[in-house]
Design a protein around this motif. Structure first.
Motif, PDB file in Angstrom:
ATOM      1  N   SER A  12       0.845  -1.192   0.000  1.00  0.00           N
ATOM      2  CA  SER A  12       0.000   0.000   0.000  1.00  0.00           C
ATOM      3  C   SER A  12       0.879   1.240   0.000  1.00  0.00           C
ATOM      4  N   ASP A  13       0.492   2.255  -0.766  1.00  0.00           N
ATOM      5  CA  ASP A  13       1.266   3.483  -0.796  1.00  0.00           C
ATOM      6  C   ASP A  13       0.636   4.560   0.067  1.00  0.00           C
ATOM      7  N   LYS A  14      -0.425   4.220   0.770  1.00  0.00           N
ATOM      8  CA  LYS A  14      -1.048   5.186   1.653  1.00  0.00           C
ATOM      9  C   LYS A  14      -1.743   4.467   2.791  1.00  0.00           C
ATOM     10  N   CYS A  15      -1.927   5.149   3.872  1.00  0.00           N
ATOM     11  CA  CYS A  15      -2.564   4.558   5.050  1.00  0.00           C
ATOM     12  C   CYS A  15      -3.938   5.172   5.210  1.00  0.00           C
ATOM     13  N   GLN A  21      -9.184   7.852  10.870  1.00  0.00           N
ATOM     14  CA  GLN A  21      -9.723   7.470  12.160  1.00  0.00           C
ATOM     15  C   GLN A  21      -8.938   8.110  13.295  1.00  0.00           C
ATOM     16  N   ALA A  22      -9.655   8.777  14.185  1.00  0.00           N
ATOM     17  CA  ALA A  22      -9.008   9.468  15.287  1.00  0.00           C
ATOM     18  C   ALA A  22      -8.673   8.493  16.394  1.00  0.00           C
ATOM     19  N   LEU A  74      -9.936  -5.646   8.304  1.00  0.00           N
ATOM     20  CA  LEU A  74      -9.648  -4.310   8.823  1.00  0.00           C
ATOM     21  C   LEU A  74      -8.265  -3.914   8.314  1.00  0.00           C
ATOM     22  N   THR A  75      -8.197  -2.889   7.476  1.00  0.00           N
ATOM     23  CA  THR A  75      -6.928  -2.501   6.876  1.00  0.00           C
ATOM     24  C   THR A  75      -6.155  -1.542   7.762  1.00  0.00           C
ATOM     25  N   ASP A  76      -4.843  -1.536   7.561  1.00  0.00           N
ATOM     26  CA  ASP A  76      -3.918  -0.639   8.261  1.00  0.00           C
ATOM     27  C   ASP A  76      -3.877  -0.875   9.762  1.00  0.00           C
ATOM     28  N   TYR A  77      -4.123  -2.110  10.163  1.00  0.00           N
ATOM     29  CA  TYR A  77      -3.928  -2.561  11.539  1.00  0.00           C
ATOM     30  C   TYR A  77      -3.160  -3.872  11.499  1.00  0.00           C
ATOM     31  N   LYS A  92      -0.863  -0.174  11.881  1.00  0.00           N
ATOM     32  CA  LYS A  92       0.318  -0.438  11.064  1.00  0.00           C
ATOM     33  C   LYS A  92      -0.074  -0.295   9.603  1.00  0.00           C
ATOM     34  N   CYS A  93       0.382   0.784   8.966  1.00  0.00           N
ATOM     35  CA  CYS A  93       0.026   1.043   7.581  1.00  0.00           C
ATOM     36  C   CYS A  93       0.514  -0.079   6.666  1.00  0.00           C
ATOM     37  N   GLY A  94      -0.360  -0.513   5.764  1.00  0.00           N
ATOM     38  CA  GLY A  94      -0.012  -1.535   4.801  1.00  0.00           C
ATOM     39  C   GLY A  94      -0.251  -2.954   5.276  1.00  0.00           C
ATOM     40  N   TRP A  95      -0.841  -3.121   6.464  1.00  0.00           N
ATOM     41  CA  TRP A  95      -1.113  -4.449   7.014  1.00  0.00           C
ATOM     42  C   TRP A  95      -2.615  -4.629   7.194  1.00  0.00           C
TER      43      TRP A  95
END
Length: 223
Positions: A12-15, A21-22, A74-77, A92-95
């Motif tokens: 992934s090139d972006k999170c 999400q706050a 659930l992306t980016d975790y 965790k971005c990209g996970w």
């Protein structure tokens, strides 16, 4: 076995998660009145599970009833086990974290879930149910056709241990998860059709404390 920090990498090139999400100290959920138990308000409570409660036996023992269950991402975790060996997620971005998206039957069932995970913070996230093509399509090739819950992201609540940095892979765990606990999670994931590769390599392949065998039990001398 691999490190106790289980994970599922994704290019992934972006999170998207971290950008939208706050960080929430609590869930901020508006209580649902008893009169709304069976209306659209109560039926809209979704819970994303990644630990022991993905297992239907665990939910039944705790008296939790759900209207529906489906595998989701659930992306980016990232999934980890820590703080006494309990399952947890950290940003965790990209996970990705795979789990089970459950719709609560009533606010009573939601309250039971919150009471069970009282030591966690409750955070609202956006999860993607598996598409008919499987988890890869659900996570990467999603097209919103507005058809139903299986074809659009769903806002859900997830429980996260408080005060988590984005990545704690460098922090030693105070205790590994128990083998029985890991297998309960894996069994529940499989029951609900979670991707087998994820179950095998990201859950069953973590380091854990093996169950004691009968020959390891202490025995009293014969009378």
């Amino acid at each position: 076995m691999i490190s106790a920090l289980a994970s599922s990498p994704r290019q992934s090139d972006k999170c998207t998660t971290c950008a939208t999400q706050a960080d929430l100290p609590g869930c901020g959920i508006t209580p649902i009145s008893a009169a709304a138990d069976n209306d659209a308000s109560s039926s809209s409570i979704y819970y994303f599970g990644y630990g022991a409660l993905v297992n239907p036996v665990s939910r039944k023992r705790r008296g939790v009833e759900t209207v529906s269950e489906q595998p989701a991402v659930l992306t980016d975790y990232r999934l980890t086990f820590g703080y006494g060996g309990a399952a947890n997620i950290v940003r965790k971005c990209g996970w990705d974290v795979h789990g089970v998206l459950m719709k609560c039957k009533s606010d009573k069932d939601w309250q039971i879930l919150k009471d069970f995970d009282a030591g966690y913070d409750c955070v609202k996230v956006s999860v993607m149910p598996y598409s008919p093509g499987g988890p890869a399509e659900a996570a990467d090739d999603y097209v919103d056709d507005g058809d139903d819950d299986h074809h659009q992201p769903i806002e859900a609540y997830v429980f996260v241990m408080g005060h988590n940095e984005e990545d704690k892979s460098h922090v030693p765990l105070d205790r590994l998860p128990q083998e029985r606990y890991v297998r309960i999670i894996a069994s529940g994931m499989r029951h609900h059709g979670v991707d087998e590769d994820y179950v095998q390599y990201q859950i069953l392949n973590v380091n854990y404390l093996p169950d004691r065998k009968p020959e390891d039990y202490l025995q009293f001398p014969p009378l």
